[in-house]
Design a protein around this motif. Structure first.
Motif, mmCIF file in Angstrom:
data_model
loop_
_atom_site.group_PDB
_atom_site.id
_atom_site.type_symbol
_atom_site.label_atom_id
_atom_site.label_comp_id
_atom_site.label_asym_id
_atom_site.label_seq_id
_atom_site.Cartn_x
_atom_site.Cartn_y
_atom_site.Cartn_z
ATOM 1 N N LEU A 260 -8.428 -10.227 4.357
ATOM 2 C CA LEU A 260 -8.213 -8.671 4.269
ATOM 3 C C LEU A 260 -6.987 -8.061 3.949
ATOM 4 N N LEU A 261 -5.944 -8.967 4.540
ATOM 5 C CA LEU A 261 -4.726 -8.505 4.291
ATOM 6 C C LEU A 261 -4.250 -8.623 2.701
ATOM 7 N N GLN A 262 -4.735 -9.907 2.256
ATOM 8 C CA GLN A 262 -4.413 -10.419 0.825
ATOM 9 C C GLN A 262 -5.140 -9.241 -0.099
ATOM 10 N N LEU A 263 -6.094 -8.709 0.222
ATOM 11 C CA LEU A 263 -6.930 -7.864 -0.463
ATOM 12 C C LEU A 263 -6.295 -6.463 -0.341
ATOM 13 N N GLN A 264 -5.782 -6.032 0.655
ATOM 14 C CA GLN A 264 -4.975 -4.834 0.782
ATOM 15 C C GLN A 264 -4.146 -5.012 -0.015
ATOM 16 N N GLN A 278 -5.750 -0.218 9.319
ATOM 17 C CA GLN A 278 -7.099 0.143 9.791
ATOM 18 C C GLN A 278 -7.955 0.908 8.989
ATOM 19 N N ASN A 279 -7.273 1.808 8.339
ATOM 20 C CA ASN A 279 -8.200 2.744 7.429
ATOM 21 C C ASN A 279 -8.637 1.940 6.315
ATOM 22 N N VAL A 284 -13.281 -0.861 3.668
ATOM 23 C CA VAL A 284 -13.981 -1.934 3.105
ATOM 24 C C VAL A 284 -15.127 -2.211 3.710
ATOM 25 N N ALA A 285 -15.315 -2.115 4.975
ATOM 26 C CA ALA A 285 -16.464 -2.320 5.875
ATOM 27 C C ALA A 285 -17.555 -1.365 5.651
ATOM 28 N N GLN A 286 -17.065 -0.042 5.315
ATOM 29 C CA GLN A 286 -18.249 0.947 5.123
ATOM 30 C C GLN A 286 -18.816 0.698 3.742
ATOM 31 N N GLY A 322 -16.658 0.790 -4.833
ATOM 32 C CA GLY A 322 -15.331 0.996 -5.121
ATOM 33 C C GLY A 322 -14.472 0.970 -3.913
ATOM 34 N N LEU A 323 -12.986 1.212 -4.135
ATOM 35 C CA LEU A 323 -11.998 1.696 -3.124
ATOM 36 C C LEU A 323 -11.525 3.026 -3.210
ATOM 37 N N ARG A 324 -11.950 3.998 -2.738
ATOM 38 C CA ARG A 324 -11.296 5.260 -3.154
ATOM 39 C C ARG A 324 -10.079 5.562 -2.331
ATOM 40 N N LEU A 325 -9.131 5.846 -2.862
ATOM 41 C CA LEU A 325 -7.659 5.922 -2.281
ATOM 42 C C LEU A 325 -7.372 7.371 -2.320
#
Length: 331
Positions: A260-264, A278-279, A284-286, A322-325
């Motif tokens: 997960l750190l590599q993905l972040q 943590q956010n 990602v989990a949601q 997707g990943l909303r920032l």
């Protein structure tokens, strides 16, 4: 075609006085060790706008389609085989090179975005992987506000104050707020192209002056690229930053199993933002984007981390995974 009737250059355009030229340009992106990388080629010194460029070449009769032509040029110039490819944009300016167009040829260029995992480049054009923030350093907020913005914003403020007409000054100030987040505006990481084009219009980047030549020391706008390739790169970065919010394209850049750190770190590299650990994991989990494997990392200092992989079922479960920032306000 031979002689003066046809000339091929690194813009990806085939110039002919009888008709418009059509070129193909590739923005090939990888994410390696938490850094965003673009595959570049070296444009010969005798070419207009010499310097780093993007893989490119003209559309010729033996290319059955635009995409097949693009893949052929990329493999010839870099030996990089492409996987995920999407059409990015069609650039149709009469003079895309920034130099005088003596033939009057209208240069049409079709740009593509390709996502790959980095391999050692080869080929015929001195290919090399470069960090894309080499060309647009002011887009990288991972370590806080980029220092380059201080100089850029001062020059933009001076440009905005130049017109005598109040209405023109107001329009320019409004644009600074919409693009660079100045004057109380909000920085939108997707507006990469709009920021580049504003710098071009204000005459603050070498490409605006024609042949950019070599990079100037400590230029806050970054290293220029041959022809209009930095504009093409800016378009690709903005597209990818937007797309990772509603499509799981980031996983095209990841190995089959990852932490997960590599993905972040990969998402941070692409978006130019720093994310709360943590956010990010909660997001990602949601979204249900990954699933755990039976494997853990080994050979590294610290506690072993669980490896995860992309859950392809998510493509069937929701229309826009997707990943909303979060948005950022720049003071």
């Amino acid at each position: 075609m031979k002689g003066a009737a046809a000339q091929t250059d690194a813009r990806g355009a085939q110039a002919s006085p009888e008709r418009s030229s059509v070129g193909l340009v590739a923005v090939i992106v990888a994410a390696t060790k938490g850094e965003p990388r673009a595959l570049t080629i070296r444009v010969p010194d005798q070419a207009p706008g010499r310097g780093d460029g993007l893989p490119a070449g003209p559309l010729v009769p033996e290319h059955a389609t635009l995409e097949r032509g693009l893949r052929a040029w990329v493999e010839r110039q870099t030996h990089q085989r492409l996987g995920y490819v999407e059409q990015l944009y069609t650039f149709g300016d009469r003079d895309r090179s920034g130099t005088a167009n003596l033939s009057g040829v209208h240069s049409l260029s079709v740009a593509y975005l390709a996502l790959v995992r980095e391999e050692r480049p080869a080929g015929l054009a001195e290919a090399a992987w470069q960090n894309w923030y080499r060309y647009l350093p002011y887009e990288d907020f991972r370590q806080g506000r980029p220092r380059q913005l201080d100089a850029i914003e001062a020059r933009l403020a001076a440009w905005a104050s130049e017109p005598e007409e109040c209405a023109t000054r107001t329009r320019r100030l409004d644009r600074l707020g919409l693009t660079f987040g100045m004057n109380g505006g909000t920085w939108n990481e997707e507006r990469v192209l709009e920021r580049y084009e504003l710098l071009f219009e204000a005459g603050l980047i070498p490409e605006a002056k024609g042949n950019p030549g070599p990079a100037l020391p400590n230029d806050p706008t970054g290293v220029p690229m041959a022809f209009d390739h930095r504009r093409v790169l800016a378009t690709a970065i903005g597209r990818l930053r937007g797309k990772i919010k509603y499509r799981p394209v980031v996983f095209e850049l990841m190995p089959p199993e990852f932490t997960l750190l590599q993905l972040q770190r990969t998402v941070e590299a692409l978006s130019g933002t720093q994310l709360h650990k943590q956010n990010f994991r909660r997001l990602v989990a949601q979204q249900g984007l990954v699933e755990e494997t039976e494997s853990v990392t080994s050979g590294a200092a610290g506690r072993p981390a669980r490896l995860v992989r992309f859950r392809r079922e998510v493509l069937l479960e929701r229309p826009a995974p997707g990943l909303r920032l979060p948005s950022r306000r720049v003071g």
